[in-house]
Write a protein that holds these residues in place. Structure first.
Motif, PDB file in Angstrom:
ATOM      1  N   PHE A 169       0.882  -1.158   0.000  1.00  0.00           N
ATOM      2  CA  PHE A 169       0.000   0.000   0.000  1.00  0.00           C
ATOM      3  C   PHE A 169       0.924   1.214   0.000  1.00  0.00           C
ATOM      4  O   PHE A 169       1.722   1.375   0.923  1.00  0.00           O
ATOM      5  CB  PHE A 169      -0.899  -0.025   1.236  1.00  0.00           C
ATOM      6  CG  PHE A 169      -1.761  -1.264   1.298  1.00  0.00           C
ATOM      7  CD1 PHE A 169      -3.075  -1.235   0.859  1.00  0.00           C
ATOM      8  CD2 PHE A 169      -1.251  -2.460   1.780  1.00  0.00           C
ATOM      9  CE1 PHE A 169      -3.867  -2.377   0.889  1.00  0.00           C
ATOM     10  CE2 PHE A 169      -2.028  -3.613   1.823  1.00  0.00           C
ATOM     11  CZ  PHE A 169      -3.339  -3.565   1.378  1.00  0.00           C
ATOM     12  N   ASP A 211       1.757   0.403   4.150  1.00  0.00           N
ATOM     13  CA  ASP A 211       1.291  -0.859   4.713  1.00  0.00           C
ATOM     14  C   ASP A 211       1.680  -1.982   3.768  1.00  0.00           C
ATOM     15  O   ASP A 211       2.090  -1.736   2.630  1.00  0.00           O
ATOM     16  CB  ASP A 211      -0.232  -0.844   4.923  1.00  0.00           C
ATOM     17  CG  ASP A 211      -0.677  -1.769   6.056  1.00  0.00           C
ATOM     18  OD1 ASP A 211       0.133  -2.590   6.531  1.00  0.00           O
ATOM     19  OD2 ASP A 211      -1.857  -1.671   6.448  1.00  0.00           O
ATOM     20  N   LEU A 263       0.821  -6.498   3.024  1.00  0.00           N
ATOM     21  CA  LEU A 263       0.132  -7.743   3.360  1.00  0.00           C
ATOM     22  C   LEU A 263       0.753  -8.855   2.522  1.00  0.00           C
ATOM     23  O   LEU A 263       0.838  -8.733   1.303  1.00  0.00           O
ATOM     24  CB  LEU A 263      -1.372  -7.634   3.060  1.00  0.00           C
ATOM     25  CG  LEU A 263      -2.196  -8.921   3.194  1.00  0.00           C
ATOM     26  CD1 LEU A 263      -2.233  -9.400   4.645  1.00  0.00           C
ATOM     27  CD2 LEU A 263      -3.609  -8.713   2.671  1.00  0.00           C
ATOM     28  N   GLU A 282      -8.347  -9.797   5.419  1.00  0.00           N
ATOM     29  CA  GLU A 282      -7.305  -8.850   5.824  1.00  0.00           C
ATOM     30  C   GLU A 282      -7.082  -7.789   4.745  1.00  0.00           C
ATOM     31  O   GLU A 282      -6.892  -6.613   5.052  1.00  0.00           O
ATOM     32  CB  GLU A 282      -6.010  -9.603   6.135  1.00  0.00           C
ATOM     33  CG  GLU A 282      -4.971  -8.779   6.860  1.00  0.00           C
ATOM     34  CD  GLU A 282      -5.391  -8.246   8.224  1.00  0.00           C
ATOM     35  OE1 GLU A 282      -4.852  -7.207   8.633  1.00  0.00           O
ATOM     36  OE2 GLU A 282      -6.262  -8.858   8.892  1.00  0.00           O
ATOM     37  N   LYS A 294      -9.940  -5.421   4.976  1.00  0.00           N
ATOM     38  CA  LYS A 294      -9.790  -4.616   6.187  1.00  0.00           C
ATOM     39  C   LYS A 294      -8.781  -3.484   5.984  1.00  0.00           C
ATOM     40  O   LYS A 294      -9.022  -2.340   6.357  1.00  0.00           O
ATOM     41  CB  LYS A 294      -9.351  -5.530   7.347  1.00  0.00           C
ATOM     42  CG  LYS A 294      -9.438  -4.892   8.720  1.00  0.00           C
ATOM     43  CD  LYS A 294      -9.269  -5.953   9.782  1.00  0.00           C
ATOM     44  CE  LYS A 294      -7.932  -5.769  10.459  1.00  0.00           C
ATOM     45  NZ  LYS A 294      -7.646  -6.794  11.445  1.00  0.00           N
ATOM     46  N   LYS A 295      -7.650  -3.806   5.369  1.00  0.00           N
ATOM     47  CA  LYS A 295      -6.616  -2.794   5.141  1.00  0.00           C
ATOM     48  C   LYS A 295      -7.109  -1.720   4.165  1.00  0.00           C
ATOM     49  O   LYS A 295      -6.851  -0.538   4.364  1.00  0.00           O
ATOM     50  CB  LYS A 295      -5.324  -3.444   4.645  1.00  0.00           C
ATOM     51  CG  LYS A 295      -4.580  -4.208   5.741  1.00  0.00           C
ATOM     52  CD  LYS A 295      -3.290  -4.813   5.224  1.00  0.00           C
ATOM     53  CE  LYS A 295      -2.542  -5.564   6.301  1.00  0.00           C
ATOM     54  NZ  LYS A 295      -1.927  -4.706   7.306  1.00  0.00           N
ATOM     55  N   ALA A 321      -9.585   0.519   5.956  1.00  0.00           N
ATOM     56  CA  ALA A 321      -8.875   1.427   6.869  1.00  0.00           C
ATOM     57  C   ALA A 321      -8.250   2.588   6.093  1.00  0.00           C
ATOM     58  O   ALA A 321      -8.293   3.741   6.540  1.00  0.00           O
ATOM     59  CB  ALA A 321      -7.810   0.667   7.647  1.00  0.00           C
ATOM     60  N   ILE A 322      -7.686   2.292   4.927  1.00  0.00           N
ATOM     61  CA  ILE A 322      -7.074   3.340   4.103  1.00  0.00           C
ATOM     62  C   ILE A 322      -8.143   4.304   3.598  1.00  0.00           C
ATOM     63  O   ILE A 322      -7.969   5.517   3.659  1.00  0.00           O
ATOM     64  CB  ILE A 322      -6.275   2.722   2.935  1.00  0.00           C
ATOM     65  CG1 ILE A 322      -4.959   2.161   3.476  1.00  0.00           C
ATOM     66  CG2 ILE A 322      -6.027   3.737   1.828  1.00  0.00           C
ATOM     67  CD1 ILE A 322      -4.188   1.314   2.493  1.00  0.00           C
TER      68      ILE A 322
END
Length: 139
Positions: free
Chosen positions: A105, A113, A115, A122, A125-126, A129-130
């Motif tokens: 990210f 970020d 992953l 996940e 989710k990321k 959040a962004i």
């Protein structure tokens, strides 16, 4: 959560290279120049980039690709790109890719970020959040 760390032995048959990895709003990166172009475009537009380092032979990469394409259509305010680690080996090595898929990210070309693995919840989710952290306007 799955990820690939080594390339399996094959009979030399390469099926539909990259076809299932790009689509929707996912941009296929095949050169360092196209990477630089997309990074510049994202910076200019104020977009966060989600870079998916994948391989055509990687089962988990193939499994998460349709979901990644779906996310690209759901979140047009982000830029989704996919890099084939086999096509851009040196470039992928410079990002220290140890397993595929690996998602980075990036904001203005800088990692915010990461992953590793084909973990749909996940990844969602990321991204959520962004989106929440970059949203200046009420939804």
């Amino acid at each position: 959560m799955g990820n690939c760390v080594t390339k399996p032995e094959t009979d030399g048959y390469d099926s539909d290279k990259n076809v299932e990895f790009s689509g929707g709003n996912v941009h296929l990166i095949t050169t360092k120049e196209s990477w630089d172009q997309k990074m510049a475009e994202a910076s200019k537009d104020g977009k966060i980039v989600i870079a998916n380092f994948s391989a055509t032979w990687c089962g988990p990469c193939k499994m998460i690709a349709p979901f990644y394409i779906e996310l690209s259509e759901k979140y047009p305010s982000l830029m989704f790109i996919v890099i084939d680690v086999e096509e851009l080996t040196e470039f992928s090595t410079s990002w220290d890719i140890k397993a595929t898929p690996t998602f980075f990210f990036l904001r203005d070309g800088q990692q915010i970020d990461k992953l590793v693995g084909a973990n749909k919840p996940e990844l969602q989710k990321k991204i959520t959040a962004i989106i929440d952290s970059t949203s200046q306007y009420p939804k």
